[in-house]
Design an enzyme around this catalytic site. Structure first.
Site, mmCIF file in Angstrom:
data_model
loop_
_atom_site.group_PDB
_atom_site.id
_atom_site.type_symbol
_atom_site.label_atom_id
_atom_site.label_comp_id
_atom_site.label_asym_id
_atom_site.label_seq_id
_atom_site.Cartn_x
_atom_site.Cartn_y
_atom_site.Cartn_z
ATOM 1 N N PHE A 125 0.985 -1.397 -0.128
ATOM 2 C CA PHE A 125 -0.038 0.008 -0.037
ATOM 3 C C PHE A 125 0.958 1.243 -0.117
ATOM 4 O O PHE A 125 0.545 2.176 -0.561
ATOM 5 C CB PHE A 125 -0.850 0.059 1.216
ATOM 6 N N ASP A 141 -3.852 -13.262 2.009
ATOM 7 C CA ASP A 141 -2.532 -12.687 1.897
ATOM 8 C C ASP A 141 -1.812 -13.035 3.019
ATOM 9 O O ASP A 141 -1.131 -12.291 3.873
ATOM 10 C CB ASP A 141 -2.541 -11.109 1.843
ATOM 11 N N VAL A 149 4.776 2.934 6.012
ATOM 12 C CA VAL A 149 4.166 2.636 7.449
ATOM 13 C C VAL A 149 5.029 3.345 8.257
ATOM 14 O O VAL A 149 6.278 3.360 8.596
ATOM 15 C CB VAL A 149 4.264 1.246 7.695
#
Length: 326
Positions: free
Chosen positions: A22, A138, A25
């Protein structure tokens, strides 16, 4: 968004604790360091986008379990997508298996088994604990996080699927090495998660990567190597050298049995996560454990096992069970 920028010191690179599909982090705080959260910030170059962002929010808004990482909030502004989670201070299971710093102690067998049990509980909840089954899709050790009490929790649900009915035809998502049969057939069921969890079980036992490109063909795929060892009666060669002689025989045999069943070629031949969970709990009892296997097939005596284990003082070895909570 202003609060997010303050919490991350305007997305200071020094606060980056990881990079995923994504985006980056960050470790962040909304109250000047008294408590911390984890913030995921989308990247324009990300493999994942708005669909995964919305899926993560949709999934975690319906799921509440102590072995799933909690979503605390989210925002979308100026083409930025932000997800805020509880902070998991003890890093990932992958880190503890493969990226230990010098001087760090390896996870003991008891610690590894307990974390597998907790992950199994989280997966069991995904498959049975809500109106519709959720398929993680996942599962891998880098998506298993540990909190300050070392409690294992599943994270990263951007690829998850809610299924009704249970069988879904879908595009391939996930990571090579953890793929079940749907990589080839594009058929996704909860048994696909069981397969991926079986890979995790062998990874936890062996501290080998799921796929290691620097190894030869025989050892490059953990699944291929694990099944070869099991089929040829040399399963002890799978044991992480740091665990050699430290696993009770009964626990080892039960663990190998359930891990191998998870990797059955056909989904219908694999156990449910409920069955996997029960079998792993049985592994933790370690009753009548007098000897343990070593990689060369020799045995370690009970006295040696007790010296090398992390058992609570004053409790009989044969009476130990792992507390898995409720």
């Amino acid at each position: 968004m202003d609060e997010i920028r303050v919490a991350t010191n305007n997305f200071d690179e020094a606060l980056v604790i990881g990079i995923g599909g994504f985006g980056k982090v960050y470790k962040a705080s909304f109250d000047y360091g008294s408590t911390f959260v984890t913030i995921k910030r989308s990247s324009p170059m990300s493999e994942q986008g708005a669909l995964e962002f919305e899926t993560e929010i949709h999934v975690l808004s319906q799921l509440h379990h102590q072995n799933l990482v909690s979503l605390l909030g989210h925002c979308q502004e100026d083409e930025e997508m932000i997800l805020v989670y509880e902070y998991m201070s003890s890093h990932t299971l992958f880190d503890h298996l493969h990226l230990r710093s010098r001087g760090d102690l390896p996870l003991s067998w008891t610690q590894r088994l307990e974390r597998c049990i907790r992950v199994a509980r989280g997966l069991h909840y995904l498959h049975t604990g809500t109106e519709h089954k959720f398929i993680d899709r996942d599962i891998k050790t880098s998506n298993i996080l540990l909190d300050h009490n070392w409690v294992a929790k599943l994270s990263a649900f951007g690829l998850s699927k809610a299924t009704n009915p249970a069988l879904v035809s879908t595009t391939v998502k996930g990571n090579v090495g953890y793929f079940p049969e749907y990589f080839w057939r594009h058929k996704l069921t909860e048994k696909s998660d069981v397969y991926s969890f079986g890979v995790v079980l062998f990874e936890v036992l062996s501290a080998r990567l799921a796929v290691n490109p620097v190894e030869d063909d025989k050892h490059g795929s953990l699944v291929d190597w694990a099944l070869y060892c099991c089929e040829n009666g040399i399963a002890t060669q799978l044991v992480d050298p740091d665990l050699e002689g430290k696993i009770a025989t009964e626990s080892f045999e039960k663990y190998i049995e359930v891990a191998k069943k998870c990797l059955a070629e056909k989904g219908v031949e694999r156990p449910t996560m409920s069955d996997v969970l029960q079998r792993l709990v049985h592994c933790s009892f370690r009753k009548n454990a007098d000897i343990a296997p070593t990689r060369d097939g020799n045995r370690t005596e009970k006295a040696d096992l007790e010296r090398n284990s992390d058992l609570t003082p004053g409790i009989e070895f044969s009476e130990i069970i792992i507390t898995i909570g409720r």
